[in-house]
Write a protein that holds these residues in place. Structure first.
Motif, PDB file in Angstrom:
ATOM      1  N   SER A   5     -58.094 -87.383  -6.970  1.00  0.00           N
ATOM      2  CA  SER A   5     -58.233 -87.966  -8.309  1.00  0.00           C
ATOM      3  C   SER A   5     -57.043 -88.814  -8.723  1.00  0.00           C
ATOM      4  CB  SER A   5     -58.407 -86.840  -9.339  1.00  0.00           C
ATOM      5  OG  SER A   5     -57.237 -86.031  -9.397  1.00  0.00           O
ATOM      6  N   ASN A   6     -55.962 -88.750  -7.936  1.00  0.00           N
ATOM      7  CA  ASN A   6     -54.709 -89.435  -8.295  1.00  0.00           C
ATOM      8  C   ASN A   6     -54.169 -88.958  -9.645  1.00  0.00           C
ATOM      9  OD1 ASN A   6     -54.475 -91.160  -5.984  1.00  0.00           O
ATOM     10  ND2 ASN A   6     -56.100 -92.442  -6.844  1.00  0.00           N
ATOM     11  N   ALA A   7     -54.428 -87.697  -9.956  1.00  0.00           N
ATOM     12  CA  ALA A   7     -53.940 -87.111 -11.206  1.00  0.00           C
ATOM     13  C   ALA A   7     -52.824 -86.117 -10.904  1.00  0.00           C
ATOM     14  CB  ALA A   7     -55.071 -86.408 -11.953  1.00  0.00           C
ATOM     15  N   THR A   8     -51.952 -85.911 -11.862  1.00  0.00           N
ATOM     16  CA  THR A   8     -50.899 -84.919 -11.718  1.00  0.00           C
ATOM     17  C   THR A   8     -51.433 -83.537 -12.083  1.00  0.00           C
ATOM     18  OG1 THR A   8     -50.146 -85.128 -14.009  1.00  0.00           O
ATOM     19  CG2 THR A   8     -49.191 -86.648 -12.372  1.00  0.00           C
ATOM     20  N   LYS A   9     -50.720 -82.517 -11.650  1.00  0.00           N
ATOM     21  CA  LYS A   9     -51.118 -81.163 -12.013  1.00  0.00           C
ATOM     22  C   LYS A   9     -51.066 -80.983 -13.531  1.00  0.00           C
ATOM     23  CE  LYS A   9     -50.319 -77.898  -9.180  1.00  0.00           C
ATOM     24  NZ  LYS A   9     -49.735 -76.839  -8.310  1.00  0.00           N
ATOM     25  N   GLY A  10     -50.079 -81.609 -14.165  1.00  0.00           N
ATOM     26  CA  GLY A  10     -49.996 -81.522 -15.614  1.00  0.00           C
ATOM     27  C   GLY A  10     -51.209 -82.136 -16.292  1.00  0.00           C
ATOM     28  N   ALA A  11     -51.682 -83.274 -15.753  1.00  0.00           N
ATOM     29  CA  ALA A  11     -52.867 -83.921 -16.314  1.00  0.00           C
ATOM     30  C   ALA A  11     -54.101 -83.036 -16.133  1.00  0.00           C
ATOM     31  CB  ALA A  11     -53.090 -85.269 -15.653  1.00  0.00           C
ATOM     32  N   MET A  12     -54.192 -82.399 -14.968  1.00  0.00           N
ATOM     33  CA  MET A  12     -55.330 -81.517 -14.737  1.00  0.00           C
ATOM     34  C   MET A  12     -55.347 -80.380 -15.754  1.00  0.00           C
ATOM     35  SD  MET A  12     -56.285 -79.177 -11.428  1.00  0.00           S
ATOM     36  CE  MET A  12     -57.328 -77.726 -11.681  1.00  0.00           C
ATOM     37  N   TYR A  13     -54.192 -79.748 -15.935  1.00  0.00           N
ATOM     38  CA  TYR A  13     -54.165 -78.602 -16.836  1.00  0.00           C
ATOM     39  C   TYR A  13     -54.211 -79.003 -18.311  1.00  0.00           C
ATOM     40  CZ  TYR A  13     -53.583 -75.506 -12.887  1.00  0.00           C
ATOM     41  OH  TYR A  13     -53.811 -74.816 -11.726  1.00  0.00           O
ATOM     42  N   PHE A  14     -54.027 -80.279 -18.583  1.00  0.00           N
ATOM     43  CA  PHE A  14     -54.275 -80.775 -19.937  1.00  0.00           C
ATOM     44  C   PHE A  14     -55.775 -80.735 -20.235  1.00  0.00           C
ATOM     45  CE2 PHE A  14     -55.528 -84.322 -22.680  1.00  0.00           C
ATOM     46  CZ  PHE A  14     -54.807 -84.017 -23.834  1.00  0.00           C
ATOM     47  N   HIS A  15     -56.586 -81.064 -19.217  1.00  0.00           N
ATOM     48  CA  HIS A  15     -58.043 -81.107 -19.400  1.00  0.00           C
ATOM     49  C   HIS A  15     -58.720 -79.784 -19.057  1.00  0.00           C
ATOM     50  CE1 HIS A  15     -58.315 -85.437 -20.173  1.00  0.00           C
ATOM     51  NE2 HIS A  15     -57.407 -85.612 -19.226  1.00  0.00           N
ATOM     52  N   PHE A  16     -58.203 -79.075 -18.059  1.00  0.00           N
ATOM     53  CA  PHE A  16     -58.852 -77.861 -17.553  1.00  0.00           C
ATOM     54  C   PHE A  16     -57.794 -76.782 -17.353  1.00  0.00           C
ATOM     55  CE2 PHE A  16     -61.079 -81.599 -15.857  1.00  0.00           C
ATOM     56  CZ  PHE A  16     -62.316 -81.430 -16.472  1.00  0.00           C
ATOM     57  N   GLN A  17     -58.029 -75.622 -17.891  1.00  0.00           N
ATOM     58  CA  GLN A  17     -57.032 -74.550 -17.821  1.00  0.00           C
ATOM     59  C   GLN A  17     -57.031 -73.834 -16.475  1.00  0.00           C
ATOM     60  OE1 GLN A  17     -57.365 -71.910 -21.163  1.00  0.00           O
ATOM     61  NE2 GLN A  17     -57.159 -73.550 -22.672  1.00  0.00           N
ATOM     62  N   SER A  18     -58.083 -74.026 -15.667  1.00  0.00           N
ATOM     63  CA  SER A  18     -58.172 -73.309 -14.396  1.00  0.00           C
ATOM     64  C   SER A  18     -59.145 -74.028 -13.471  1.00  0.00           C
ATOM     65  CB  SER A  18     -58.665 -71.877 -14.625  1.00  0.00           C
ATOM     66  OG  SER A  18     -59.992 -71.900 -15.161  1.00  0.00           O
ATOM     67  N   LYS A  19     -59.150 -73.626 -12.207  1.00  0.00           N
ATOM     68  CA  LYS A  19     -60.119 -74.157 -11.260  1.00  0.00           C
ATOM     69  C   LYS A  19     -61.533 -73.789 -11.687  1.00  0.00           C
ATOM     70  CE  LYS A  19     -60.680 -72.490  -6.977  1.00  0.00           C
ATOM     71  NZ  LYS A  19     -60.498 -72.265  -5.511  1.00  0.00           N
ATOM     72  N   GLU A  20     -61.701 -72.598 -12.242  1.00  0.00           N
ATOM     73  CA  GLU A  20     -63.019 -72.177 -12.701  1.00  0.00           C
ATOM     74  C   GLU A  20     -63.523 -73.089 -13.821  1.00  0.00           C
ATOM     75  OE1 GLU A  20     -65.290 -68.448 -14.896  1.00  0.00           O
ATOM     76  OE2 GLU A  20     -63.389 -68.088 -13.866  1.00  0.00           O
ATOM     77  N   GLU A  21     -62.643 -73.436 -14.752  1.00  0.00           N
ATOM     78  CA  GLU A  21     -63.059 -74.319 -15.846  1.00  0.00           C
ATOM     79  C   GLU A  21     -63.442 -75.689 -15.306  1.00  0.00           C
ATOM     80  OE1 GLU A  21     -60.982 -76.138 -19.801  1.00  0.00           O
ATOM     81  OE2 GLU A  21     -60.805 -73.964 -19.495  1.00  0.00           O
ATOM     82  N   LEU A  22     -62.734 -76.145 -14.292  1.00  0.00           N
ATOM     83  CA  LEU A  22     -63.070 -77.413 -13.653  1.00  0.00           C
ATOM     84  C   LEU A  22     -64.432 -77.316 -12.966  1.00  0.00           C
ATOM     85  CD1 LEU A  22     -62.327 -80.275 -12.858  1.00  0.00           C
ATOM     86  CD2 LEU A  22     -60.869 -79.348 -11.047  1.00  0.00           C
ATOM     87  N   ALA A  23     -64.680 -76.207 -12.293  1.00  0.00           N
ATOM     88  CA  ALA A  23     -65.972 -76.017 -11.645  1.00  0.00           C
ATOM     89  C   ALA A  23     -67.098 -76.003 -12.670  1.00  0.00           C
ATOM     90  CB  ALA A  23     -65.974 -74.715 -10.841  1.00  0.00           C
ATOM     91  N   ARG A  24     -66.852 -75.392 -13.810  1.00  0.00           N
ATOM     92  CA  ARG A  24     -67.889 -75.362 -14.847  1.00  0.00           C
ATOM     93  C   ARG A  24     -68.156 -76.757 -15.409  1.00  0.00           C
ATOM     94  NH1 ARG A  24     -69.627 -70.488 -15.654  1.00  0.00           N
ATOM     95  NH2 ARG A  24     -68.299 -68.705 -15.074  1.00  0.00           N
ATOM     96  N   ALA A  25     -67.148 -77.593 -15.430  1.00  0.00           N
ATOM     97  CA  ALA A  25     -67.356 -78.978 -15.845  1.00  0.00           C
ATOM     98  C   ALA A  25     -68.251 -79.709 -14.842  1.00  0.00           C
ATOM     99  CB  ALA A  25     -66.018 -79.695 -15.989  1.00  0.00           C
ATOM    100  N   VAL A  26     -68.064 -79.417 -13.546  1.00  0.00           N
ATOM    101  CA  VAL A  26     -68.931 -79.993 -12.518  1.00  0.00           C
ATOM    102  C   VAL A  26     -70.360 -79.495 -12.707  1.00  0.00           C
ATOM    103  CG1 VAL A  26     -69.411 -80.091 -10.044  1.00  0.00           C
ATOM    104  CG2 VAL A  26     -67.055 -80.308 -10.861  1.00  0.00           C
TER     105      VAL A  26
END
Length: 218
Positions: free
Chosen positions: A40-61
């Motif tokens: 995604s070319n995103a930083t870890k900080g950017a990821m955790y700004f949008h999603f608090q965990s891998k699970e939350e990211l999976a739920r977005a998918v």
């Protein structure tokens, strides 16, 4: 402010797309957050700004996949210019194309059967297209296109299970290009058992009309 909001939207979308690629390939447990970030070319900080965990990211998918399924089903259930079986045929062909073209849809299909997401099955994509099949079966029954003893609930269960099975077999045998034919095959076998003799006679004579597929061939 508007520029920052647009940048945040694009970052979030890139994370969801990269996560879908990783989840579709490896499943949930083996998916690597670092690989998702690289894609995604995103930083870890950017990821955790949008999603608090891998699970939350999976739920977005998962949610994004359901939205794509819903958009497809809405387009076909709104068709009034063709019969319910013809619309259902067009729908399953476009469903196969969506599996082929959308990594988010493929990721949703893989995630929803993993233990972490068992509770989400009832709201997953298969329920969306299952409800669509049921709606077409009810329309067919109302129009006298099902056999007198045919049960729309059974029609729906068997078709949904068959489409899911064909999708899994496509993954196992690496014959993705044949998925539309396999979906059509499932529908035709069920119709042979449950459609009215009059409809089957017409189908044997005319076959499927060009119902105007909503999605381009991949």
């Amino acid at each position: 402010m508007a520029r920052q909001q647009e940048r945040a939207r694009r970052t979030r979308a890139a994370l969801v797309e990269s996560a879908a690629i990783e989840f579709a390939k490896r499943g949930y447990a083996a998916a690597s957050v670092n690989t998702i970030l690289e894609g995604s070319n995103a930083t870890k900080g950017a990821m955790y700004f949008h999603f608090q965990s891998k699970e939350e990211l999976a739920r977005a998918v998962l949610q994004s996949g359901v939205e794509q399924f819903t958009a497809l089903t809405d387009r076909w259930t709104s068709r009034t210019d063709i019969g319910p079986f013809e619309a259902l045929h067009g729908f399953v062909i476009d469903l196969a194309k969506l599996f082929h073209s959308s990594v988010i849809v493929r990721a949703e299909f893989r995630l929803i059967v993993e233990p972490e997401f068992y509770p989400d099955v009832q709201s997953g994509g298969s329920q969306v297209w299952g409800r669509t099949a049921h709606e077409f079966a009810i329309r067919a029954q109302r129009d006298g296109l099902l056999r007198a003893d045919a049960d729309p609930e059974k029609f729906t269960r068997v078709l949904a299970a068959s489409l899911a099975g064909q999708r899994y077999m496509s993954d196992m045998t690496a014959l993705e290009g044949d998925l539309g034919e396999r979906f059509a095959e499932s529908l035709e076998v069920i119709l042979a058992a449950m459609a009215s003799p009059e409809w089957l006679e017409k189908f044997a004579r005319d076959g499927w009309p060009d119902s105007g597929s909503e999605l381009p061939d991949s």
